[in-house]
Design an enzyme around this catalytic site. Structure first.
Site, PDB file in Angstrom:
ATOM      1  CD  GLU A  74      -5.423   1.386  -3.061  1.00 27.96           C
ATOM      2  OE1 GLU A  74      -6.599   1.430  -2.728  1.00 27.96           O
ATOM      3  OE2 GLU A  74      -4.483   1.509  -2.258  1.00 27.96           O
ATOM      4  CG  HIS A 103      -1.996   1.030   1.134  1.00 26.66           C
ATOM      5  ND1 HIS A 103      -1.750   2.367   1.362  1.00 26.66           N
ATOM      6  CD2 HIS A 103      -3.305   0.936   0.804  1.00 26.66           C
ATOM      7  CE1 HIS A 103      -2.880   3.044   1.183  1.00 26.66           C
ATOM      8  NE2 HIS A 103      -3.838   2.197   0.844  1.00 26.66           N
TER       9      HIS A 103
HETATM   10  P1  PGA Z   1      -9.701   5.940   0.540  1.00 23.81           P
HETATM   11  O1  PGA Z   1      -8.482   4.923   0.704  1.00 23.81           O
HETATM   12  O2  PGA Z   1     -10.887   5.131   0.109  1.00 23.81           O
HETATM   13  O3  PGA Z   1      -9.887   6.566   1.881  1.00 23.81           O
HETATM   14  O4  PGA Z   1      -9.293   6.920  -0.530  1.00 23.81           O
HETATM   15  C1  PGA Z   1      -8.277   3.923  -0.229  1.00 23.81           C
HETATM   16  C2  PGA Z   1      -7.052   3.139   0.094  1.00 23.81           C
HETATM   17  O5  PGA Z   1      -6.089   3.666   0.665  1.00 23.81           O
HETATM   18  O6  PGA Z   1      -7.005   1.957  -0.198  1.00 23.81           O
END
Ligand code: PGA
Length: 247
Positions: A163, A93
């Protein structure tokens, strides 16, 4: 195929009671129509695995370490996680890459360790706003994928979460059209690697009950990773309800 909806609670909530409440609400909404994964902080896994009555919900971890046991202060091993029934692990992540200096090599070892322990890795990849604006997006994604998956044989079950870093926690979600284009690019990279993973492609970054349908209605978008909105029982319940319609 049911959409994969992954809740990443990050470092929330502050107390176990609250975690239990949120989880109990998810339990009410769980259904065969959605593949729901809840990734709470490690300290709540015990409680949550104890009250998890639904087979429609899988447990996820937000990280794991690449060794099975030993002198690794502060780390949690995949073996320890499978003891709680953890089926998925969010790995690489961007918050870990940025705040803790996690490198692609470290991520690749974690991906390998997950697979070795029958945990499906959810490999997170994505570019910063600056990388996007300076034309480096494809280079970054390509590096994160090639190194991140480098220790796998090539036929494993994996999840790739695109992401974009500029979309996480900002309220500025990507457009589904751009997400699909990015998935196509990622698929090309995997093809070039001559790998044959069983892959699910999901999107993450400011997904909420308002925009979920826009993403999930496309067959190419096989699921989402939800941060902030997964902590609001009302929001998450709507996300699950809408996702169930696009099985
Ligand atoms: P968020 O986070 O939905 O708060 O933008 C997504 C993530 O970090 O996976």
């Amino acid at each position: 195929m049911a959409k994969l909806i992954v809740a990443n609670w990050k470092m929330n909530p502050s107390v176990e009671n609250e975690a239990q409440k949120i989880f109990e609400s998810v339990l009410k909404d769980a259904s065969l129509e959605v593949q729901t994964v809840i990734a709470p902080p490690f300290i709540y896994l015990s409680k949550i695995s104890e009250i998890k009555k639904s087979r429609y919900i899988a447990l996820g971890s937000q990280d794991l370490f690449w060794e099975e046991s030993g002198a690794y202060t502060g780390e949690i091993s995949p073996k320890q996680l499978t003891a709680f029934g953890v089926k998925y692990a969010i790995l690489g992540h961007s918050e870990r890459r940025i705040n803790l200096g996690e490198t692609d090599e470290m991520v690749s070892r974690k991906v390998k360790a997950a697979v070795r322990n029958n945990i499906i890795p959810i490999l997170c990849v994505g570019e910063t706003d600056n990388e996007r604006k300076t034309g480096l997006k494809e280079k970054v994604l390509s590096r994160e994928l090639k190194t991140g998956l480098s220790l796998l044989a090539g036929s494993e079950e994996i999840v790739i979460a695109y992401e974009p870093i500029w979309a996480i926690g900002t309220g500025l979600a990507d457009t589904p059209t751009d997400t699909i284009q990015t998935f196509n690019f990622i698929k090309q990279i995997l093809l070039q690697m001559s790998k044959n993973y069983k892959t699910q492609y999901i999107y993450g970054g400011s997904v909420n009950s308002e925009n979920i349908e826009n993403f999930i209605k496309h067959p190419e978008i096989e699921g989402v990773l939800v941060g902030r909105a997964s902590l609001s029982t009302h929001e998450f319940s709507k996300i699950l309800e809408i996702s169930a319609e696009y099985k």
